[in-house]
Design a protein around this motif. Sequence first.
Motif, mmCIF file in Angstrom:
data_model
loop_
_atom_site.group_PDB
_atom_site.id
_atom_site.type_symbol
_atom_site.label_atom_id
_atom_site.label_comp_id
_atom_site.label_asym_id
_atom_site.label_seq_id
_atom_site.Cartn_x
_atom_site.Cartn_y
_atom_site.Cartn_z
ATOM 1 N N ILE A 63 -8.187 18.059 22.526
ATOM 2 C CA ILE A 63 -8.824 18.728 21.462
ATOM 3 C C ILE A 63 -8.480 18.282 20.270
ATOM 4 O O ILE A 63 -7.593 18.712 19.729
ATOM 5 N N GLY A 64 -9.442 17.837 19.406
ATOM 6 C CA GLY A 64 -8.834 17.340 18.037
ATOM 7 C C GLY A 64 -7.504 16.302 18.561
ATOM 8 O O GLY A 64 -7.623 15.234 19.172
ATOM 9 N N GLU A 65 -6.615 16.607 17.348
ATOM 10 C CA GLU A 65 -5.301 15.603 17.432
ATOM 11 C C GLU A 65 -4.258 16.505 18.439
ATOM 12 O O GLU A 65 -3.052 16.241 18.272
ATOM 13 N N HIS A 66 -4.578 17.219 19.314
ATOM 14 C CA HIS A 66 -3.866 18.053 20.173
ATOM 15 C C HIS A 66 -4.156 17.910 21.749
ATOM 16 O O HIS A 66 -5.137 17.482 21.905
ATOM 17 N N VAL A 67 -3.232 18.130 22.492
ATOM 18 C CA VAL A 67 -3.296 18.320 24.041
ATOM 19 C C VAL A 67 -2.856 19.750 24.170
ATOM 20 O O VAL A 67 -2.022 20.170 24.127
ATOM 21 N N LEU A 68 -4.278 20.382 25.082
ATOM 22 C CA LEU A 68 -3.967 21.697 25.601
ATOM 23 C C LEU A 68 -3.640 21.825 27.024
ATOM 24 O O LEU A 68 -4.131 21.335 27.983
ATOM 25 N N ASP A 69 -2.402 22.351 27.115
ATOM 26 C CA ASP A 69 -1.867 22.463 28.722
ATOM 27 C C ASP A 69 -2.693 23.832 29.096
ATOM 28 O O ASP A 69 -2.380 24.770 29.097
ATOM 29 N N VAL A 70 -3.794 23.176 29.982
ATOM 30 C CA VAL A 70 -4.519 24.273 30.686
ATOM 31 C C VAL A 70 -4.132 25.030 31.754
ATOM 32 O O VAL A 70 -4.358 25.951 31.899
ATOM 33 N N GLY A 71 -3.073 24.397 32.463
ATOM 34 C CA GLY A 71 -2.437 25.245 33.387
ATOM 35 C C GLY A 71 -1.771 26.524 32.947
ATOM 36 O O GLY A 71 -1.748 27.457 33.479
ATOM 37 N N GLU A 85 -24.033 22.954 27.199
ATOM 38 C CA GLU A 85 -23.190 23.010 26.057
ATOM 39 C C GLU A 85 -23.835 23.768 24.917
ATOM 40 O O GLU A 85 -24.615 23.261 24.174
ATOM 41 N N PRO A 86 -23.333 24.938 24.611
ATOM 42 C CA PRO A 86 -23.699 25.730 23.542
ATOM 43 C C PRO A 86 -23.250 25.093 22.306
ATOM 44 O O PRO A 86 -21.847 24.567 22.353
ATOM 45 N N VAL A 87 -23.844 25.390 21.114
ATOM 46 C CA VAL A 87 -23.156 24.585 19.919
ATOM 47 C C VAL A 87 -22.085 25.661 19.352
ATOM 48 O O VAL A 87 -22.385 26.669 19.206
ATOM 49 N N THR A 88 -20.998 25.052 19.319
ATOM 50 C CA THR A 88 -19.470 26.166 19.254
ATOM 51 C C THR A 88 -18.751 25.506 18.087
ATOM 52 O O THR A 88 -18.945 24.068 18.041
ATOM 53 N N SER A 89 -18.130 26.277 17.759
ATOM 54 C CA SER A 89 -16.765 25.584 16.856
ATOM 55 C C SER A 89 -15.594 26.196 17.483
ATOM 56 O O SER A 89 -15.436 27.356 17.960
ATOM 57 N N THR A 90 -14.399 25.289 17.209
ATOM 58 C CA THR A 90 -13.152 25.939 17.657
ATOM 59 C C THR A 90 -12.345 26.790 16.544
ATOM 60 O O THR A 90 -12.518 26.329 15.524
ATOM 61 N N TRP A 91 -11.580 27.754 17.080
ATOM 62 C CA TRP A 91 -10.726 28.122 16.017
ATOM 63 C C TRP A 91 -9.547 27.449 15.736
ATOM 64 O O TRP A 91 -8.879 27.288 14.818
ATOM 65 N N PRO A 92 -8.924 26.376 16.869
ATOM 66 C CA PRO A 92 -7.931 25.412 16.282
ATOM 67 C C PRO A 92 -8.538 24.531 15.386
ATOM 68 O O PRO A 92 -9.704 24.047 15.301
ATOM 69 N N PRO A 93 -7.831 24.196 14.273
ATOM 70 C CA PRO A 93 -8.393 23.086 13.293
ATOM 71 C C PRO A 93 -8.745 21.719 13.905
ATOM 72 O O PRO A 93 -7.918 21.047 14.249
ATOM 73 N N VAL A 94 -10.002 21.578 14.031
ATOM 74 C CA VAL A 94 -10.626 20.350 14.523
ATOM 75 C C VAL A 94 -11.581 19.642 13.396
ATOM 76 O O VAL A 94 -12.569 20.498 13.056
ATOM 77 N N ASP A 95 -11.436 18.394 13.106
ATOM 78 C CA ASP A 95 -12.443 17.939 12.182
ATOM 79 C C ASP A 95 -13.870 17.844 12.622
ATOM 80 O O ASP A 95 -13.802 17.469 13.945
ATOM 81 N N ALA A 96 -14.829 18.219 11.948
ATOM 82 C CA ALA A 96 -16.314 18.175 12.237
ATOM 83 C C ALA A 96 -16.601 16.942 13.092
ATOM 84 O O ALA A 96 -17.352 17.020 13.844
ATOM 85 N N ASP A 97 -16.192 15.831 12.579
ATOM 86 C CA ASP A 97 -16.526 14.670 13.339
ATOM 87 C C ASP A 97 -15.312 14.061 14.241
ATOM 88 O O ASP A 97 -15.607 12.912 14.417
ATOM 89 N N SER A 98 -14.630 14.857 14.570
ATOM 90 C CA SER A 98 -13.568 14.511 15.552
ATOM 91 C C SER A 98 -14.409 14.068 16.892
ATOM 92 O O SER A 98 -15.153 14.709 17.368
ATOM 93 N N PRO A 99 -13.851 12.944 17.530
ATOM 94 C CA PRO A 99 -14.607 12.619 18.784
ATOM 95 C C PRO A 99 -13.938 13.230 19.948
ATOM 96 O O PRO A 99 -14.399 13.059 21.102
ATOM 97 N N PHE A 100 -12.855 13.970 19.685
ATOM 98 C CA PHE A 100 -12.262 15.001 20.723
ATOM 99 C C PHE A 100 -12.707 16.444 20.334
ATOM 100 O O PHE A 100 -11.940 17.250 20.329
ATOM 101 N N GLY A 101 -13.902 16.645 20.003
ATOM 102 C CA GLY A 101 -14.298 18.012 19.858
ATOM 103 C C GLY A 101 -14.601 18.905 20.822
ATOM 104 O O GLY A 101 -14.322 18.258 22.173
ATOM 105 N N VAL A 102 -15.169 19.994 20.570
ATOM 106 C CA VAL A 102 -15.380 21.113 21.737
ATOM 107 C C VAL A 102 -16.399 20.488 22.801
ATOM 108 O O VAL A 102 -16.579 21.127 23.848
#
Length: 532
Positions: free
Chosen positions: A163-171, A124-141
Amino acid sequence: MRRPRPALQAHRRAAQRAAAHRPGDRVRAPRLPQRVVCAARRPARPGRGTAAGRVQRRRRTARHRPGNGGRRHPRRRQARRRTTGRLHRVRLVQHRRAARRPHRAGADRPARGRPRRHDRRGAEPVTSTWPPVDADSPFGVHNLPYGVFTTTEDPTPRIGVAIGEHVLDVGAVAQATGSDHAGVLSAANLNPLMAAGRAVWTTVRAEITAWLTDTAYRRDVRANLTPRQDATMHLPFEVADYVDFYASEHHARNIGQIFRPNGDPLTPNWKHLPIGYHGRAGTVVVSGTDIVRPSGQRKAPDAAAPTYGPCLRLDIEAEVGFVVGTPSKLGEPVALADFREHVFGVCLVNDWSARDIQAWEYVPLGPFLGKSFATSVSPWIVPLDALAHAWVDPPERDVEPLPYLNDRGTEPGGLDLDIAVSLNGHTVSRPPFRTMYWTAAQQLAHMTVNGASLRTGDFYASGTVSGPDVNQRGAFIEITWNGRDPVKLPDGSTRSYLEDGDEVTITATAPGPNGTRITLGEVTGRITPTHG
């Protein structure tokens, strides 16, 4: 060719500079130095003072010349695609190397009974996402749990990652980016991905992380994000077999004291092996499914014969579940050290229990109809790699286990999960998972020690999670001490066991990197009246 006058040429250069920064033009974020990474594949760029350098500069500025509409030159677009493809491959290699990088050797393993957090870092590298995700979100990267979802616009079940308040369709993203794993990520459930094995799990996780942290994938990701509130979640995997254990010493002692107040609360075998039973895979349901009050035989202590009717002592059991990915061969036990090669991820479990039906039927073969009517699981499966910062030593053991269960000298197998149980929105208990006597690795080893094989989709639960304190008990039979001490709710009502219309929610969090918390989501169920 006739050279332009200096004034005209200066005017043209000014126009070029202005065109590169017109309002509304796409502004590109700073990128990683891919030219440095890929320098071995092509010669170094000519210097600014050389003739070749001047030629290259003229070619680069051609994309803004009049008549080109400000568009990128075709050759430049092709080169851009090649560079993006190289960068994608380089970043995947970097993530894979990070996942294999060993952590620094620390001090000697401390004595049992002193919980030590063990960070299995590197994945787990320390990264941040470009989609808007709160820093304290329990569904972070650093979480990225898997689930299966549909929407009203598209009722096709598909794999998503929170991821944050969203679901990413990974397929969909995998197909758009040409991923080698588009096949397993485009399935209707997680079973094909789980069957692919740990190497694929690690690679896919690194790939999804790159999609969410590299702006080169912005367009493909943005087109496949769905607000979580608009997603309908489904059972994320097809359950093959289901086993439930009885691994909390505090829970086992409480139950023993309730039913054997004058005897030893623990059975003679309890500290020698993880006790369990084979449950019913067909009644494992996803969170949010209503639970119909079961009916069956029950016999009051002072009654001469049993009666039939709806359960009168309907209960919960707050547990943690483990989902098997990689199968094993029949006749070959799975060793403690192979736990991470077979277990795909973790979820939350509510093992609904009909205590009066269970009490009458369980002698001599154990639970049956008192347990098999429903088991609820959370919709998100958290990969083991997301729990790298949550591993701790289990409690000290005063009985040495047999060699196949002996985990001394191995990596800590306990998990530091904080669980909360709420009834109708009111928190009634906070069981700590780190107090579990038997670990998930020991349970898997014991489950296969006789040669029983694993299948993709096998699912086993920890057993009720209870701590040493009154407010840490994971079932109402303990919380109310079999009805003696009813729970008082904010509306003035009391509960010894569950009534029709009651809703129970179990949540849990775990330590993440840099002091953050990640979530296992929640598992919720509402009691409905008996049918008929």
